[in-house]
Scaffold this active site. Structure first.
Site, mmCIF file in Angstrom:
data_model
loop_
_atom_site.group_PDB
_atom_site.id
_atom_site.type_symbol
_atom_site.label_atom_id
_atom_site.label_comp_id
_atom_site.label_asym_id
_atom_site.label_seq_id
_atom_site.Cartn_x
_atom_site.Cartn_y
_atom_site.Cartn_z
ATOM 1 N N THR A 120 28.707 -0.828 127.159
ATOM 2 C CA THR A 120 29.840 -1.211 128.003
ATOM 3 C C THR A 120 30.203 -2.684 127.820
ATOM 4 O O THR A 120 29.351 -3.502 127.450
ATOM 5 C CB THR A 120 29.469 -0.959 129.488
ATOM 6 O OG1 THR A 120 30.457 -1.560 130.316
ATOM 7 C CG2 THR A 120 28.113 -1.563 129.847
ATOM 8 N N ASP A 121 31.451 -3.007 128.140
ATOM 9 C CA ASP A 121 31.886 -4.415 128.105
ATOM 10 C C ASP A 121 31.176 -5.248 129.168
ATOM 11 O O ASP A 121 31.151 -6.480 129.083
ATOM 12 C CB ASP A 121 33.408 -4.514 128.280
ATOM 13 C CG ASP A 121 33.950 -3.822 129.540
ATOM 14 O OD1 ASP A 121 33.158 -3.292 130.346
ATOM 15 O OD2 ASP A 121 35.186 -3.823 129.710
ATOM 16 N N GLU A 122 30.596 -4.581 130.183
ATOM 17 C CA GLU A 122 29.992 -5.332 131.300
ATOM 18 C C GLU A 122 28.779 -6.153 130.888
ATOM 19 O O GLU A 122 28.357 -7.043 131.623
ATOM 20 C CB GLU A 122 29.599 -4.383 132.442
ATOM 21 C CG GLU A 122 30.797 -3.701 133.046
ATOM 22 C CD GLU A 122 30.532 -3.102 134.409
ATOM 23 O OE1 GLU A 122 29.608 -3.522 135.108
ATOM 24 O OE2 GLU A 122 31.304 -2.195 134.780
ATOM 25 N N HIS A 273 31.028 -9.449 142.260
ATOM 26 C CA HIS A 273 32.123 -8.702 141.610
ATOM 27 C C HIS A 273 32.671 -9.411 140.358
ATOM 28 O O HIS A 273 33.252 -10.497 140.466
ATOM 29 C CB HIS A 273 33.242 -8.542 142.639
ATOM 30 C CG HIS A 273 34.208 -7.461 142.340
ATOM 31 N ND1 HIS A 273 35.149 -7.044 143.245
ATOM 32 C CD2 HIS A 273 34.391 -6.701 141.231
ATOM 33 C CE1 HIS A 273 35.862 -6.072 142.729
ATOM 34 N NE2 HIS A 273 35.431 -5.854 141.491
HETATM 35 P P1 NAD Z 1 28.340 9.316 134.352
HETATM 36 O O1 NAD Z 1 27.569 8.684 135.446
HETATM 37 O O2 NAD Z 1 29.591 10.046 134.673
HETATM 38 O O3 NAD Z 1 27.392 10.350 133.560
HETATM 39 C C1 NAD Z 1 26.065 10.048 133.245
HETATM 40 C C2 NAD Z 1 25.375 11.345 132.820
HETATM 41 O O4 NAD Z 1 24.035 11.041 132.439
HETATM 42 C C3 NAD Z 1 25.306 12.392 133.936
HETATM 43 O O5 NAD Z 1 25.650 13.670 133.435
HETATM 44 C C4 NAD Z 1 23.848 12.360 134.378
HETATM 45 O O6 NAD Z 1 23.367 13.598 134.869
HETATM 46 C C5 NAD Z 1 23.155 11.972 133.069
HETATM 47 N N1 NAD Z 1 21.857 11.330 133.299
HETATM 48 C C6 NAD Z 1 21.567 10.318 134.155
HETATM 49 N N2 NAD Z 1 20.257 10.021 134.108
HETATM 50 C C7 NAD Z 1 19.702 10.843 133.179
HETATM 51 C C8 NAD Z 1 18.392 11.013 132.662
HETATM 52 N N3 NAD Z 1 17.367 10.255 133.101
HETATM 53 N N4 NAD Z 1 18.203 11.945 131.718
HETATM 54 C C9 NAD Z 1 19.224 12.714 131.269
HETATM 55 N N5 NAD Z 1 20.486 12.602 131.720
HETATM 56 C C10 NAD Z 1 20.719 11.683 132.661
HETATM 57 O O7 NAD Z 1 28.594 8.156 133.305
HETATM 58 P P2 NAD Z 1 29.851 7.911 132.331
HETATM 59 O O8 NAD Z 1 30.876 7.161 133.051
HETATM 60 O O9 NAD Z 1 30.172 9.173 131.636
HETATM 61 O O10 NAD Z 1 29.170 6.902 131.287
HETATM 62 C C11 NAD Z 1 28.552 7.382 130.109
HETATM 63 C C12 NAD Z 1 28.104 6.201 129.278
HETATM 64 O O11 NAD Z 1 29.219 5.382 128.952
HETATM 65 C C13 NAD Z 1 27.107 5.288 130.004
HETATM 66 O O12 NAD Z 1 26.140 4.878 129.070
HETATM 67 C C14 NAD Z 1 27.962 4.111 130.473
HETATM 68 O O13 NAD Z 1 27.183 2.941 130.555
HETATM 69 C C15 NAD Z 1 28.977 4.033 129.352
HETATM 70 N N6 NAD Z 1 30.294 3.459 129.691
HETATM 71 C C16 NAD Z 1 31.025 3.949 130.752
HETATM 72 C C17 NAD Z 1 32.296 3.443 131.006
HETATM 73 C C18 NAD Z 1 33.165 3.991 132.127
HETATM 74 O O14 NAD Z 1 34.239 3.450 132.380
HETATM 75 N N7 NAD Z 1 32.759 5.047 132.814
HETATM 76 C C19 NAD Z 1 32.820 2.439 130.185
HETATM 77 C C20 NAD Z 1 32.037 1.953 129.124
HETATM 78 C C21 NAD Z 1 30.792 2.485 128.881
HETATM 79 O O1 TDX Z 2 36.850 2.057 145.918
HETATM 80 C C1 TDX Z 2 36.870 1.167 145.069
HETATM 81 N N1 TDX Z 2 37.724 0.113 145.221
HETATM 82 C C2 TDX Z 2 37.814 -0.909 144.325
HETATM 83 O O2 TDX Z 2 38.619 -1.839 144.520
HETATM 84 C C3 TDX Z 2 36.032 1.203 143.885
HETATM 85 C C4 TDX Z 2 35.082 2.343 143.666
HETATM 86 C C5 TDX Z 2 36.136 0.183 142.969
HETATM 87 N N2 TDX Z 2 36.999 -0.859 143.188
HETATM 88 C C6 TDX Z 2 37.121 -1.911 142.151
HETATM 89 C C7 TDX Z 2 35.834 -2.474 141.584
HETATM 90 C C8 TDX Z 2 36.206 -2.795 140.151
HETATM 91 O O3 TDX Z 2 36.804 -4.080 140.072
HETATM 92 O O4 TDX Z 2 37.774 -1.282 141.037
HETATM 93 C C9 TDX Z 2 37.258 -1.763 139.789
HETATM 94 C C10 TDX Z 2 36.715 -0.591 138.998
HETATM 95 O O5 TDX Z 2 35.555 -0.127 139.680
HETATM 96 P P1 TDX Z 2 34.578 0.998 139.082
HETATM 97 O O6 TDX Z 2 35.365 2.243 138.847
HETATM 98 O O7 TDX Z 2 33.381 1.060 139.944
HETATM 99 O O8 TDX Z 2 34.266 0.430 137.630
HETATM 100 P P2 TDX Z 2 33.562 -0.930 137.101
HETATM 101 O O9 TDX Z 2 32.667 -1.521 138.113
HETATM 102 O O10 TDX Z 2 34.628 -1.784 136.497
HETATM 103 O O11 TDX Z 2 32.629 -0.291 135.934
HETATM 104 C C11 TDX Z 2 33.151 0.758 135.086
HETATM 105 O O12 TDX Z 2 33.514 0.287 133.833
HETATM 106 C C12 TDX Z 2 32.490 -0.128 132.969
HETATM 107 C C13 TDX Z 2 32.136 1.893 134.938
HETATM 108 O O13 TDX Z 2 31.764 2.386 136.211
HETATM 109 C C14 TDX Z 2 30.932 1.440 134.161
HETATM 110 O O14 TDX Z 2 30.053 2.525 133.942
HETATM 111 C C15 TDX Z 2 31.391 0.899 132.846
HETATM 112 O O15 TDX Z 2 30.312 0.361 132.142
#
Ligand code: NAD
Ligand code: TDX
Length: 331
Positions: A120-122, A273
């Protein structure tokens, strides 16, 4: 080509499996997922027949070793992924994101398998709101939350296994994703489903924080390109280039759903944040030819709203418990 997808029942992983089954039929897909609160077999229902599903934990070394031995390539999505949860209880983040990735690394090392690690970018921390700079593949890591610190740690482990043990791995760090099958705890689906159930959307603080919104299919197409053409040991940053602050996104959700654009509540801010994320994705665009297909965020968001409108069966069972958790946090 046999592909093991960890976390394939989560948001991005499930969309990845859908995308692979539809567009890359040469892949034989096996999903390993622990089905935590964030995972759902329902997310794989449309592709269930073509995909093997194993319910298990990535920290289970014996299971992981066996499944990795049966695969040619491992795509590692599994993680604890929600920042707010990590602020409340960091332990599962340390376990899954660090120990889990270590377990995968040991298995790919022993069986000499290709790994793609999803990050992730985080991990880079944040940028100032008024700055124009962006993260690059060279930006030093500076994570802010237990979530991003655990993801940063997992990236470091992958890099160390590449250098010290010659593991063939690539890494990618994507910006915020949106699209179908995203858990209702996350910003975009939380606000859409709040409107759908008649609750007011919730904005943290003033809503000035900026994210770079990338459609999940664009992220997953980038991952496929890296699998096909990426250079071993390399990191690729992925992002649409479409930066918006949270207030703008929320107002757009409300407008697209036919609500007054001020029909939301300001709630207490997230501790620590991050202000702004922005990825410079020049490398993947020029070296691998990746381009986002969802250039129009408004259209992508409208399609996502439509998906939640028509798939209440998928998200409704998670909604009350999720909002109850937020209530405890005062958000
Ligand atoms: P998510 O939370 O929706 O899904 C995570 C999945 O992993 C779930 O199905 C959960 O059951 C499984 N899991 C958790 N712990 C586990 C374990 N110990 N063993 C096996 N499975 C397990 O997450 P997501 O948003 O789909 O993110 C997927 C990947 O992408 C993560 O590595 C996250 O860091 C990365 N990522 C997410 C975002 C975003 O915006 N959501 C952006 C950049 C990178
Ligand atoms: O109810 C809300 N109100 C609000 O203002 C929630 C849930 C979030 N927010 C804000 C927090 C963040 O600035 O919105 C922005 C996005 O929040 P999230 O959806 O929780 O995402 P973020 O914290 O940016 O992280 C996401 O992007 C990078 C994913 O959850 C991570 O898994 C990924 O790595």
């Amino acid at each position: 080509m046999r592909m093991l997808v960890t976390g394939g029942a989560g948001f991005i992983g499930a969309n990845f499996v859908h995308h692979a089954v539809k567009n890359y039929p040469a892949y034989e897909v096996c999903v390993l997922d622990a089905l935590t609160y964030a995972g759902s077999r329902d997310s794989l229902a449309p592709v269930a027949e073509g995909v093997r599903f194993v319910h298990g934990d990535i920290c289970d070394a014996e299971l992981v070793d066996r499944l990795v031995a049966e695969a040619d390539v491992v795509v590692h999505f599994a993680a604890e992924s929600h920042v707010d949860n990590s602020l409340h209880d960091p332990e599962p983040f340390i376990r899954t994101n660090i120990i889990g990735t270590y377990t995968i690394l040991e298995a790919v090392r022993h069986h000499d398998r290709r790994l793609h690690h999803i990050s992730t970018d985080e991990v880079f921390g944040d940028l100032a709101l008024d700055a124009v700079d962006r993260f690059t593949e060279q930006t030093p890591y500076d994570p802010s939350s237990p979530y991003s610190a655990a993801k940063a740690s997992s990236d470091m482990l992958v890099r160390a296994w590449v250098r010290s043990f010659g593991v063939v791995a690539t890494l990618s760090n994507c910006a915020n994703n949106y699209g179908p099958y995203q858990h209702v705890e996350k910003f975009v689906p939380r606000q859409i489903t709040n409107v759908l159930v008649g609750e007011r959307p919730k904005l943290y603080g003033a809503g000035e924080n900026v994210r770079e919104w990338t459609h999940v299919d664009d992220h997953n197409e980038a991952v496929h390109l890296i699998l096909a053409k990426g250079r071993a040991g390399e990191t690729y940053l992925i992002g649409s280039g479409d930066e918006r602050n949270n207030k703008e996104i929320l107002e757009l959700v409300l407008e697209l759903m036919g609500q007054p654009t001020n029909a939301f509540d300001h709630v207490s801010d997230r501790p620590g944040h991050d202000l702004r994320y922005s990825n410079d994705s020049t490398k993947i665009r020029t070296e691998l030819g990746w381009e986002p297909r969802y250039g129009d965020f408004r259209a992508g968001l409208a399609a996502t709203i439509d998906w939640y409108r028509h798939n209440e069966w998928w998200w409704k069972p998670q909604k009350d418990a999720t909002e109850a958790k937020y209530k405890l946090l005062g958000r």
